[in-house]
Structure formats: C-alpha cells, structure tokens
Motif scaffolding. Sequence first.
Motif, mmCIF file in Angstrom:
data_model
loop_
_atom_site.group_PDB
_atom_site.id
_atom_site.type_symbol
_atom_site.label_atom_id
_atom_site.label_comp_id
_atom_site.label_asym_id
_atom_site.label_seq_id
_atom_site.Cartn_x
_atom_site.Cartn_y
_atom_site.Cartn_z
ATOM 1 N N TYR A 223 -55.595 -5.233 -42.935
ATOM 2 C CA TYR A 223 -54.932 -5.924 -44.052
ATOM 3 C C TYR A 223 -53.546 -5.327 -44.325
ATOM 4 N N ALA A 224 -53.471 -3.997 -44.362
ATOM 5 C CA ALA A 224 -52.189 -3.335 -44.652
ATOM 6 C C ALA A 224 -51.165 -3.611 -43.555
ATOM 7 N N THR A 225 -51.599 -3.657 -42.317
ATOM 8 C CA THR A 225 -50.694 -3.939 -41.203
ATOM 9 C C THR A 225 -50.159 -5.362 -41.293
ATOM 10 N N ALA A 226 -51.036 -6.316 -41.564
ATOM 11 C CA ALA A 226 -50.605 -7.716 -41.684
ATOM 12 C C ALA A 226 -49.601 -7.885 -42.822
ATOM 13 N N ARG A 227 -49.817 -7.191 -43.936
ATOM 14 C CA ARG A 227 -48.856 -7.265 -45.059
ATOM 15 C C ARG A 227 -47.481 -6.771 -44.620
ATOM 16 N N TRP B 63 -53.919 -11.604 -36.974
ATOM 17 C CA TRP B 63 -53.392 -12.746 -36.238
ATOM 18 C C TRP B 63 -52.053 -13.136 -36.828
ATOM 19 N N GLY B 64 -51.275 -13.807 -36.010
ATOM 20 C CA GLY B 64 -49.951 -14.225 -36.443
ATOM 21 C C GLY B 64 -49.523 -15.469 -35.699
ATOM 22 N N PRO B 65 -48.232 -15.635 -35.519
ATOM 23 C CA PRO B 65 -47.710 -16.860 -34.902
ATOM 24 C C PRO B 65 -47.828 -16.864 -33.371
ATOM 25 N N TYR B 66 -48.883 -16.275 -32.859
ATOM 26 C CA TYR B 66 -49.084 -16.181 -31.417
ATOM 27 C C TYR B 66 -50.490 -16.645 -31.061
ATOM 28 N N ALA C 83 -42.442 -4.962 -20.617
ATOM 29 C CA ALA C 83 -42.569 -3.508 -20.771
ATOM 30 C C ALA C 83 -42.071 -3.101 -22.162
ATOM 31 N N PRO C 84 -42.878 -3.311 -23.190
ATOM 32 C CA PRO C 84 -42.419 -2.979 -24.543
ATOM 33 C C PRO C 84 -42.263 -1.473 -24.753
ATOM 34 N N GLN C 85 -41.307 -1.107 -25.574
ATOM 35 C CA GLN C 85 -41.096 0.287 -25.954
ATOM 36 C C GLN C 85 -41.979 0.564 -27.172
ATOM 37 N N LEU C 86 -43.121 1.193 -26.950
ATOM 38 C CA LEU C 86 -44.039 1.472 -28.044
ATOM 39 C C LEU C 86 -43.513 2.607 -28.907
ATOM 40 N N PRO C 87 -43.790 2.561 -30.203
ATOM 41 C CA PRO C 87 -43.333 3.639 -31.081
ATOM 42 C C PRO C 87 -44.033 4.962 -30.764
ATOM 43 N N ALA D 16 -45.211 -1.475 -36.310
ATOM 44 C CA ALA D 16 -44.124 -1.207 -35.363
ATOM 45 C C ALA D 16 -44.586 -1.494 -33.928
ATOM 46 N N ALA D 17 -45.825 -1.132 -33.620
ATOM 47 C CA ALA D 17 -46.369 -1.399 -32.280
ATOM 48 C C ALA D 17 -46.478 -2.898 -32.034
ATOM 49 N N LEU D 18 -46.948 -3.660 -33.019
ATOM 50 C CA LEU D 18 -47.048 -5.097 -32.863
ATOM 51 C C LEU D 18 -45.683 -5.749 -32.691
ATOM 52 N N ARG D 19 -44.698 -5.261 -33.407
ATOM 53 C CA ARG D 19 -43.336 -5.787 -33.234
ATOM 54 C C ARG D 19 -42.827 -5.504 -31.828
ATOM 55 N N ALA D 20 -43.131 -4.307 -31.312
ATOM 56 C CA ALA D 20 -42.700 -3.962 -29.953
ATOM 57 C C ALA D 20 -43.398 -4.841 -28.920
ATOM 58 N N ILE D 21 -44.694 -5.021 -29.082
ATOM 59 C CA ILE D 21 -45.467 -5.832 -28.130
ATOM 60 C C ILE D 21 -44.969 -7.276 -28.101
ATOM 61 N N THR D 22 -44.721 -7.819 -29.295
ATOM 62 C CA THR D 22 -44.359 -9.242 -29.387
ATOM 63 C C THR D 22 -42.859 -9.469 -29.253
ATOM 64 N N GLY D 23 -42.080 -8.396 -29.253
ATOM 65 C CA GLY D 23 -40.639 -8.540 -29.120
ATOM 66 C C GLY D 23 -39.946 -9.084 -30.347
ATOM 67 N N THR D 24 -40.530 -8.856 -31.520
ATOM 68 C CA THR D 24 -39.906 -9.351 -32.763
ATOM 69 C C THR D 24 -39.335 -8.226 -33.585
#
Length: 140
Positions: free
Chosen positions: A42-46, A66-69, A98-102, A132-140
């Motif tokens: 929940y905290a991550t999605a927020r 889940w998100g827009p993917y 090849a995402p740059q993970l935090p 931050a990891a999800l942003r890196a994975i999804t490129g957003t």
Amino acid sequence: MPDQNDHLITAITEPPQNPPALRMGFPAPGVEYPFSVGDIAYATARRLGPGWGADAGYWGTIGSIWGPYTATFTLLIDVEGDLSMHYDVAASDEWPEAPQLPRGVRESPAGLFLPHACVTDGLDHIADQLAAALRAITGT
C-alpha cells in the motif's frame, strides 16, 4: 560423602539451580513487526502516485501492486527471509532492457529483492526503495 551417581541423578531429576535466561512474556501484537508485507505494498503504491493500486493477501503476508502496465507485482518474503518482488515482463509494456536498480535492490530470476531490508528500516524507507525500483524497471 555422596557418590558420583547421586549427583547425576539429582541433575537429571531436579530443575537446574540457575535456569537459562529466556525471553519473558510475549510481545504485544504489532510491536515486534509493526507493519506487514501488505502495508509495504500500500505504501509503495501511494508513492508511485495516481494510476497505481495495491492489495494485501491473506494475513498481510503478501502484497500486490498494479499500475498502468500489464504486469502485476507481488511482494513476499522469500525462503531466505528477504523482501522480494516477483513480476513477469510483458513485451507490450516496453520497459528498459537493463534498468539501473537503486542501491540496496538486486535482481533475481523472479524479479528483484532487497537483501538487507528489515523492519527497523521503517515502512517509509522500504516503500521508497521499492517505488524507486519500480520506476527503474518501468522506465518512468
């Protein structure tokens, strides 16, 4: 004078004179683990903002994000005790190859994991790392 066997019999049949120090009592609910894996979801999605959602599994032991993917991200504690996020990459999502993970986040065959995360890091810090990891994975 007592026989050697008398001391052995006494040691076996009587309680020890100085019992080992044991943890007395039990922690109150929510004290030892103040948040669940579901709370982390929940905290991550927020932190990810609008368009993202989360749900907790039974007893809060897993969480889904889940998100827009096409992919859904599942948070769980793996067999080694690490906080893990499992997901499948869909070609339609067009994520970076090849995402740059935090820092503190590592890849695994099923997704990623945080090998050093622990409850004392706090809910906010862990959710920030996962966002931050999800942003890196999804490129957003």
